[in-house]
Design an enzyme around this catalytic site. Structure first.
Site, PDB file in Angstrom:
ATOM      1  N   ASP A  31      13.366   3.822  10.963  1.00 57.23           N
ATOM      2  CA  ASP A  31      12.616   2.998  11.891  1.00 57.23           C
ATOM      3  C   ASP A  31      11.568   3.903  12.524  1.00 57.23           C
ATOM      4  O   ASP A  31      11.898   4.790  13.316  1.00 57.23           O
ATOM      5  CB  ASP A  31      13.552   2.421  12.955  1.00 57.23           C
ATOM      6  CG  ASP A  31      12.818   1.612  14.015  1.00 57.23           C
ATOM      7  OD1 ASP A  31      11.580   1.464  13.924  1.00 57.23           O
ATOM      8  OD2 ASP A  31      13.489   1.139  14.961  1.00 57.23           O
ATOM      9  N   ASN A  84       1.876   4.841   7.001  1.00 57.35           N
ATOM     10  CA  ASN A  84       1.470   3.538   6.497  1.00 57.35           C
ATOM     11  C   ASN A  84       2.255   2.384   7.100  1.00 57.35           C
ATOM     12  O   ASN A  84       1.781   1.252   7.112  1.00 57.35           O
ATOM     13  CB  ASN A  84       1.632   3.526   4.973  1.00 57.35           C
ATOM     14  CG  ASN A  84       1.506   2.134   4.397  1.00 57.35           C
ATOM     15  OD1 ASN A  84       0.414   1.579   4.305  1.00 57.35           O
ATOM     16  ND2 ASN A  84       2.639   1.536   4.017  1.00 57.35           N
ATOM     17  N   THR A 125      -1.180  -7.570  -0.817  1.00 56.73           N
ATOM     18  CA  THR A 125       0.144  -7.091  -0.423  1.00 56.73           C
ATOM     19  C   THR A 125       0.954  -8.276   0.102  1.00 56.73           C
ATOM     20  O   THR A 125       0.384  -9.316   0.475  1.00 56.73           O
ATOM     21  CB  THR A 125       0.044  -6.038   0.691  1.00 56.73           C
ATOM     22  OG1 THR A 125      -0.497  -6.663   1.872  1.00 56.73           O
ATOM     23  CG2 THR A 125      -0.849  -4.868   0.277  1.00 56.73           C
ATOM     24  N   PRO A 126       2.280  -8.131   0.175  1.00 59.10           N
ATOM     25  CA  PRO A 126       3.090  -9.206   0.761  1.00 59.10           C
ATOM     26  C   PRO A 126       2.667  -9.564   2.187  1.00 59.10           C
ATOM     27  O   PRO A 126       2.704 -10.734   2.573  1.00 59.10           O
ATOM     28  CB  PRO A 126       4.507  -8.616   0.725  1.00 59.10           C
ATOM     29  CG  PRO A 126       4.491  -7.692  -0.454  1.00 59.10           C
ATOM     30  CD  PRO A 126       3.123  -7.079  -0.436  1.00 59.10           C
ATOM     31  N   TYR A 163      -2.610  -6.725  16.723  1.00 63.54           N
ATOM     32  CA  TYR A 163      -2.677  -5.925  15.504  1.00 63.54           C
ATOM     33  C   TYR A 163      -3.975  -5.122  15.471  1.00 63.54           C
ATOM     34  O   TYR A 163      -3.975  -3.911  15.216  1.00 63.54           O
ATOM     35  CB  TYR A 163      -2.585  -6.831  14.274  1.00 63.54           C
ATOM     36  CG  TYR A 163      -2.597  -6.104  12.957  1.00 63.54           C
ATOM     37  CD1 TYR A 163      -1.421  -5.595  12.416  1.00 63.54           C
ATOM     38  CD2 TYR A 163      -3.789  -5.924  12.239  1.00 63.54           C
ATOM     39  CE1 TYR A 163      -1.419  -4.930  11.201  1.00 63.54           C
ATOM     40  CE2 TYR A 163      -3.794  -5.257  11.033  1.00 63.54           C
ATOM     41  CZ  TYR A 163      -2.611  -4.766  10.513  1.00 63.54           C
ATOM     42  OH  TYR A 163      -2.627  -4.093   9.313  1.00 63.54           O
ATOM     43  N   ILE A 210       0.823  -1.201   0.000  1.00 63.80           N
ATOM     44  CA  ILE A 210       0.000   0.000   0.000  1.00 63.80           C
ATOM     45  C   ILE A 210       0.861   1.257   0.000  1.00 63.80           C
ATOM     46  O   ILE A 210       0.578   2.222  -0.705  1.00 63.80           O
ATOM     47  CB  ILE A 210      -0.971  -0.006   1.203  1.00 63.80           C
ATOM     48  CG1 ILE A 210      -2.051  -1.081   1.004  1.00 63.80           C
ATOM     49  CG2 ILE A 210      -1.611   1.362   1.392  1.00 63.80           C
ATOM     50  CD1 ILE A 210      -2.944  -1.287   2.213  1.00 63.80           C
TER      51      ILE A 210
END
Length: 261
Positions: free
Chosen positions: A58, A85, A191-192, A154, A18
């Protein structure tokens, strides 16, 4: 029409998925794009292809954010668009449910996905306000809008991003900074990170990736996974003057998934 012509935009987690789609879309619409990521090799290649600036960063490091803002100020003198993101799923080998998830994994996910966004907003607001204002877009997830016992930390971290977005929006509006702040909530984008998640969950379910993906897609009212470009187009809108009176909002881009859950 170049919808963000001449504006300086920083996109984190921009080496792939993304973030890369957002950086490309903003570049197409005239923005001066700065891409950041922790994966130096992938970042440099992506930035080369887009002819964009690259900063290895980072997002969980406060000093890293201080250095990033200084670099942008020195190179461009302004910042108008910030797209937060960057994010991680956590240790793929660690349990993710509320009973089994280890605190170490919870803390790591929150440090990147929640504290990283807080640090970004904290250190970008000054430069953005001095630049005449702009737009902060925080990439959350539909995981913040529905229960996620299979991705507990998450989902909780992404929910904190939504709340933080509202606080930043109100702070900036009442401070007269002319900075808007909104969150976008993607569904299942190709996405990966999603591919790795589906592979892990398919193994746990004793199914093939194809079978698991088909079962998941069946839960999406619009009947398909989304592409990163779908999210990028929403981010572009929120970054542009077309959204000049929109702030503090959480906008899902999920094919109707939340509606059905």
């Amino acid at each position: 029409m170049k919808r963000v012509e001449g504006r300086v935009a920083l996109v984190t987690g921009a080496a792939q998925g993304i973030g890369l789609a957002v950086a490309q879309r903003l570049k197409e619409e005239g923005a001066i794009v700065v891409m950041s990521d922790l994966n130096a090799a992938a970042l440099q290649e992506a930035a080369r292809r887009l002819d964009a600036d690259a900063i290895v960063q980072d997002v969980a490091s406060e000093q890293g954010w201080i250095d990033t803002m200084r670099s942008i100020r020195e190179a461009h003198g302004a910042l108008h668009i910030l797209v937060n993101n960057a994010g991680i799923e956590g240790d793929p080998s660690a349990p993710k449910d509320p009973q089994g998830a280890p605190l170490t994994d919870w803390n790591k996910i929150f440090t990147v996905n929640s504290a990283g966004v807080f640090l970004a907003c904290k250190h970008a607001i000054t430069l953005m306000s001095e630049s005449g204002g702009g737009s902060i877009v925080n990439v959350s997830s539909i995981a913040s809008l529905v229960p996620t016992p299979f991705l507990t930390a998450y989902g909780a971290a992404k929910a904190s991003v939504q709340h933080l977005t509202q606080s930043v929006a109100l702070h900036c509006a009442t401070s007269g900074y002319r900075i808007r702040c909104n969150s976008v909530h993607p569904g299942q984008a190709r996405t990966p990170m999603l591919e790795a998640l589906f592979e892990r969950m398919a193994r746990q379910a004793g199914a093939s990736v194809e079978q698991f993906t088909a079962a998941f897609v069946a839960q999406i009212p619009m009947g398909s996974l989304q592409e990163p470009e779908d999210v990028a187009n929403l981010v572009l809108f929120l970054a542009s003057d077309e959204a000049r009176y929109i702030t503090g909002q959480a906008i899902a881009c999920d094919g109707g998934y939340v509606l059905a859950h």
